[in-house]
Design an enzyme around this catalytic site. Structure first.
Site, mmCIF file in Angstrom:
data_model
loop_
_atom_site.group_PDB
_atom_site.id
_atom_site.type_symbol
_atom_site.label_atom_id
_atom_site.label_comp_id
_atom_site.label_asym_id
_atom_site.label_seq_id
_atom_site.Cartn_x
_atom_site.Cartn_y
_atom_site.Cartn_z
ATOM 1 C CG ASN A 150 -1.860 1.116 1.274
ATOM 2 O OD1 ASN A 150 -1.695 2.083 0.530
ATOM 3 N ND2 ASN A 150 -2.856 1.014 2.084
ATOM 4 C CB CYS A 178 -6.117 -0.411 0.523
ATOM 5 S SG CYS A 178 -6.985 0.900 1.362
ATOM 6 C CG HIS A 219 -8.286 -1.405 5.020
ATOM 7 N ND1 HIS A 219 -7.055 -0.868 4.692
ATOM 8 C CD2 HIS A 219 -8.158 -2.742 4.884
ATOM 9 C CE1 HIS A 219 -6.227 -1.864 4.388
ATOM 10 N NE2 HIS A 219 -6.881 -3.003 4.496
ATOM 11 C CG ASP A 234 -6.155 -6.468 4.394
ATOM 12 O OD1 ASP A 234 -5.902 -5.347 3.911
ATOM 13 O OD2 ASP A 234 -6.522 -6.638 5.565
#
Length: 1112
Positions: free
Chosen positions: A199, A204, A451, A468
């Site tokens: 990131n 993200c 997020h 993630d």
């Protein structure tokens, strides 16, 4: 992932928009709600234990303390307590936080995750209890978390409200703890076979989209087959950057960086840190790739994968007339609000709207007709992208809100259901539209940031993976589907407290984009992609990159075994001084460096040096460098024989306590008469090693000429002959000597008295003497006649890139200036370069280093002292200035106010923008008089008025006496127009009303949107709509066939009441003048056919973020 700080919020706004902050005694600065690498959703080790704690606080209003802690309570094996600020944490609200009670005693690196809510109980009506909820990863830095503005103190302390009864306040905390597997030790590749993406700051959302696209193998294959060459640069070519990224995702063992790709988008760092809309990015990226694929073997891939078609139709009920329009789509936006699942959203998508009553459809040759309007699908694409409308604009609260409602989506989606109810008559019924879920993109957090991550099953097997950012984990179907439906989650109660309301949490993590793959296309899309699909030049380039990376990694891992030794020699000084550097002696980054094992004896290292430089070991003498207090860096002393007997590692420790990663040495080599190395002379305390630089004022050149040992008791006069010889002068030439003392923060260079001893002049080893011929006669022909003035010039010189303010991306010319130049010096040099006689007509604007744009305000005339002040922006220095050439001198212009006025001609359909410049103390009347000299009036006695127009509404008629100094024309339009005759003959019962154009925006819940040019109209007391319409049609010159489609409504605060022809228009308008008269108007509803004008474009966006642009 950090969230952006939202603007200050109204109290009514719910916890979705509430600022969640660690408590601090300075709550006024930015208070980001932070998500670290988001371990929040890591697989829980066991079910979350939860509990409710009730805290009864007596004598609440008499508490004489800034903050108060509750008793400690246990949840999930951890100690917690509530922290409150009864009078607010520097705000006029109750401040309340959940605190980790034992944080000071916990081991280093501790963290724990909890979902929790905090409540102030209403003891009269429990339904009015104030409850706010959030979730947080607690750690040593943020050991408490909660709400600085929990509820207004006025409400809390009001005895009638029920929050304080008998001066007792009841506070509750519901806490649910999740245990988290260690985040950092996880090896994604080893555990899952896949790697994540790094990131780079609020990207993200991009990472989740890129992972989704990468895991559509047909798409990846097409990207690999886009033609690129080994000469392309990834940061300038989207295809190559994407190929490189996909290759690394496929073959790398660790997470992959996206910097090259965002650079290829043309994003500056500011862009990268702005959280954009994923759908916008998806569309722009696909359009770019589609464009780059044209004329190549993969042309049309984007359409083949993602493009479907629907048909918009309007069908008359009573006559045989139907209008249809085919449109393509790459993704579908589905409503979440009011829909329980994807099927309900599709039902709503194809819902038939009845056009009747006031809303009839104007059919060609049939006039106004009752009709049905709707959408049906002609075909769906192999890869179906569904955007769920989780973010909506709330017009009541005038803000964006996130919809966290429960919304279900199936593993298999059948779009042929109920006999193909979504399909148009033209659809090919032989294609089976049965889809399988491939990926679920999730947003966790509120409207102002949060997020993003994705659940994907790359091969459509039963195994799901969570992507993630850097971390990839295996997940079960429940986490990918049901847990992303949103809605509320009820947690088991283990400690019934004051009231037994169920313990519920809104789930802030939920799906916002779904990708489905059609069953019949599954084999084609989930295809095999291997090395042969990747161009050879790409494989070679990326393998080389990988090897270099591996080498660097290896070097890093072994770094503790090695020392870097940097050896500076006479040759380096000769080469660098006067070219690369002017101050001190050498740039150590440009000298020969050796990577030597720490245990190697220094004497063995000397053999390496002998091999490298051809200087026998016995003739080498090494000096240590030292950083002096005045920030200069000079050779300090030779190494002792004892030191030379040590290992390299030990020596490094001696030499450099602060930065012991490398050892810097100066190699002294004495040359004999035959220019061959000889043994260095003995050095006693009396001997001083000095370095000499020669300055030539005519050539403005400084160069290194050598070094000498002198005796401390000797005098400079004794070495003049030697210096003349080193300089190539006659032996008896007169020379001046200066000592170069320092250059930070300013230059210090002092004259040396030739008759005083070196020791008395405080000269020591490593000092630098600059010398030059003594100037005879006039020195006017030299810009910098002596060493100090030349060094001052070098220290402050600055090459500035000048750009025209009209072309702010292009360097036009460069000038070498001094940072000490005054404002006048700078504009004079610019004027001289541009061939302009009057420098005061130059106006300069500084550069904003963060946005890479000109600053909004220009530099005022003599508003800064020096060039350095123009170039500095916060803590950064730029080398760019923008210039413009004015038609009048800047001091004069600064005394004037400049306004841009759009003049609307009374009879011609034209708008001309005039720039009016008047002294600041002028009035609107002066503007009108000036304008009359520039515009064409319909008749000589016509009167003009000035209006403020914003978002296609008239907000103000400026009184002629108003001063122009405070009028702002940057954000809204100033419009000038003739006052119509009918307004001058105004009857006692006539009314002047606002008339605006509007249409209903189908994308925003039929919300009214104004457009076009607003105007005033006089209406008579008993005039009907039919009579007013005649006048409006004549005024606007609208053809009959179009005017019959127009509808007329009275609008108040954005709500239309449609009028009939026999309605008396004046009766709808209030008699008194209300503030905000622009919100009551006669609305003309019709489609906006006018071409968009660029200067109004920015007034049509209802947005709170910068639009995504990929510039390349």
């Amino acid at each position: 992932m950090t969230l952006m700080t939202p603007p200050p919020l109204d109290q009514q706004q719910q916890e979705d928009d509430e600022m969640l902050v660690p408590h601090t005694d300075f709550p006024h600065g930015p208070q980001p709600m932070e998500e670290t690498a988001n371990p929040v959703d890591a697989q829980p080790v066991e079910d979350p234990p939860s509990a409710r704690f009730t805290w009864t606080i007596e004598n609440f209003s008499r508490l004489n303390t800034k903050k108060l802690y509750s008793d400690v309570f246990f949840v999930g094996g951890y100690k917690w307590r509530i922290l409150i600020f009864p009078k607010g944490n520097n705000v006029d609200h109750l401040s309340m936080y959940l605190d980790v009670a034992d944080s000071p005693t916990l081991p280093y690196g501790w963290s724990r995750y909890a979902q929790f809510s905090l409540s102030v109980v209403n003891q009269i009506h429990s339904k009015f209890s104030v409850r706010k909820e959030t979730q947080h990863q607690f750690n040593a830095r943020e050991s408490d978390w909660g709400f600085t503005s929990f509820m207004p103190l006025g409400e809390l302390y009001d005895p009638c409200r029920g929050y304080l009864v008998n001066d007792t306040c009841i506070v509750e905390a519901d806490v649910a703890v999740r245990r988290v597997i260690d985040y950092w030790s996880h090896d994604s590749k080893k555990e899952t076979g896949y790697v994540g993406l790094k990131n780079q700051g609020a990207t993200c959302y991009m990472n989740s989209l890129l992972q989704t696209l990468y895991h559509i193998p047909y798409f990846r294959k097409a990207v690999y087959h886009m033609p690129t060459t080994e000469n392309d640069n990834p940061s300038g070519s989207i295809p190559l950057a994407l190929q490189s990224l996909f290759y690394k995702l496929q073959y790398s063992d660790t997470s992959v960086a996206t910097k090259e790709l965002t650079k290829s988008f043309g994003w500056d760092t500011y862009d990268s840190f702005m959280q954009h809309d994923v759908q916008e990015l998806n569309r722009v990226l696909c359009e770019k790739l589609e464009d780059k694929m044209k004329g190549t073997v993969v042309e049309g891939t984007i359409q083949q994968l993602f493009e479907g078609h629907h048909m918009n139709y309007i069908e008359c009920i009573n006559v045989d007339y139907k209008s249809t329009r085919k449109e393509s789509f790459y993704d579908l936006q589905l409503d979440v609000k009011g829909c329980r699942d994807v099927y309900a959203s599709f039902d709503k998508y194809v819902e038939v709207e009845r056009l009747e009553g006031d809303n009839k459809y104007h059919a060609e040759q049939y006039g106004l007709q009752d009709a049905r309007k709707g959408v049906l699908f002609i075909d769906f694409p192999p890869v179906l992208q569904l955007q769920l409308k989780r973010f909506e604009y709330d017009f009541v609260r005038d803000t964006m809100v996130k919809i966290n409602d429960r919304y279900e989506f199936p593993l298999q989606l059948d779009l042929d259901r109920e006999n193909g109810k979504y399909l148009s008559p033209d659809a090919d019924r032989s294609v089976r539209n049965l889809y399988t879920l491939h990926s679920v993109l999730v947003h966790s957090g509120g409207v102002h940031g949060g997020h993003y991550y994705a659940y994907i099953r790359p091969t459509l097997s039963d195994q799901w993976f969570k992507f993630d950012d850097e971390r990839v984990t295996k997940e079960d179907i429940k986490r990918a589907l049901e847990e992303q439906y949103g809605g509320e989650e009820e947690l088991p109660q283990t400690n019934p407290g004051f009231n037994n309301a169920p313990f519920k949490f809104t789930k802030y993590s939920n799906a916002y984009m779904l990708v489905y793959i059609r069953e019949s296309d599954k084999e084609k899309i989930i295809c095999n992609v291997d090395e042969k699909d990747i161009a050879e030049h790409l494989r070679i380039r990326l393998k080389k990159e990988q090897e270099e990376k591996e080498q660097k990694r290896k070097e890093k891992a072994e770094a503790h075994l090695y020392t870097i030794i940097k050896v500076a020699r006479n040759e380096d000084l000769l080469e660098q001084i006067g070219r690369d550097i002017y101050f001190d002696l050498v740039d150590h980054d440009k000298v020969r460096s050796f990577r030597i094992q720490k245990q190697m004896p220094f004497n063995l290292f000397k053999e390496e040096v002998a091999k490298e430089f051809g200087v026998p070991v016995q003739f080498q003498r090494f000096w240590l460098w030292a950083k002096r207090q005045n920030h200069t860096y000079r050779p300090n002393r030779p190494l002792t024989p004892l030191e030379e007997a040590q290992s390299v590692g030990q020596l490094r420790e001696v030499s450099n306590k602060a930065n012991n990663a490398e050892l810097k040495l100066f190699l002294e080599v004495e040359l004999g008469l035959d220019s061959r190395p000889v043994a260095p002379p003995d050095k006693t305390k009396e001997d001083i090693l000095l370095f000499f630089k020669l300055y030539d004022p005519l050539k403005e050149e400084l160069r290194y000429v050598g070094r000498l040992f002198v005796k401390g008791s000797g005098k400079p006069a004794e070495i003049l002959t030697k210096l003349n010889e080193m300089a190539g002068f006659n032996s008896d030439d007169e020379i001046e000597l200066f000592e170069e003392i320092k250059f930070e923060p300013n230059v210090m260079c002092e004259h040396i008295d030739k008759k005083v001893t070196f020791r008395a002049s405080q000269l020591e080893d490593g000092d630098i003497i600059c010398f030059q011929k003594t100037q005879v006669g006039s020195t006017e022909q030299c810009r910098y006649p002596d060493v100090p003035s030349f060094l001052e010039y070098v220290r402050n010189r600055q090459v500035v890139r000048f750009r025209s303010l009209e072309k702010p991306k292009e360097d036009e010319f460069c000038l070498e200036l001094s940072k000490l130049h005054t404002y006048d010096d700078v504009v004079e040099r610019v004027a001289q370069h541009l061939g302009l006689d009057d420098p005061s007509k130059i106006r300069l604007t500084s550069h904003n280093c963060y946005s890479q744009q000109p600053k909004p305000q220009p530099v005022k005339y003599r508003g800064v002292e020096h060039l350095s002040d123009m170039l500095v922006h916060y803590n950064q220095t730029s080398d760019i200035l923008y210039y413009e050439i004015l038609d009048i001198p800047l001091p004069e212009l600064q005394g004037l106010k400049t306004l841009k006025v759009a003049f609307h001609h009374a009879t011609k359909d034209e708008v001309v923008i005039h720039t009016i410049r008047l002294p600041k103390q002028s009035t609107v009347g002066d503007v009108i008089n000036d304008l009359k000299t520039k515009v064409e009036l319909s008749h000589p006695n016509a009167e003009i008025r000035l209006l403020e127009v914003f978002y296609h509404k008239i907000y103000k008629i400026f009184p002629p006496t108003e001063k122009i100094e405070n009028i702002n024309d940057q954000y809204w339009t100033l419009r000038a127009e003739e006052i119509p005759e009918e307004e001058k003959n105004f009857g006692p019962h006539d009314r002047l009303i606002h008339v605006y154009h509007f249409m209903k925006d189908t994308a925003q819940n039929q919300q009214v949107q104004n457009f076009g040019e607003p105007f005033f109209l006089v209406i008579r007391e008993d005039e009907t709509l039919a009579e007013v319409k005649v006048r409006i049609q004549k005024k606007l010159q609208v053809p009959d066939e179009e005017f019959t489609k127009w509808k007329f409504a009275f609008l108040s605060l954005g709500r239309p009441e449609y009028l009939q022809d026999n309605d008396i228009v004046a009766s709808r308008f209030q008699r008194r003048d209300v503030y905000g008269a622009w919100e009551q108007y006669l609305g003309l509803e019709h489609t906006d056919n006018a071409p968009k004008r660029s200067y109004t474009a920015n007034q049509n966006r209802h947005t709170f973020e910068k639009p995504v642009k990929i510039y390349n």
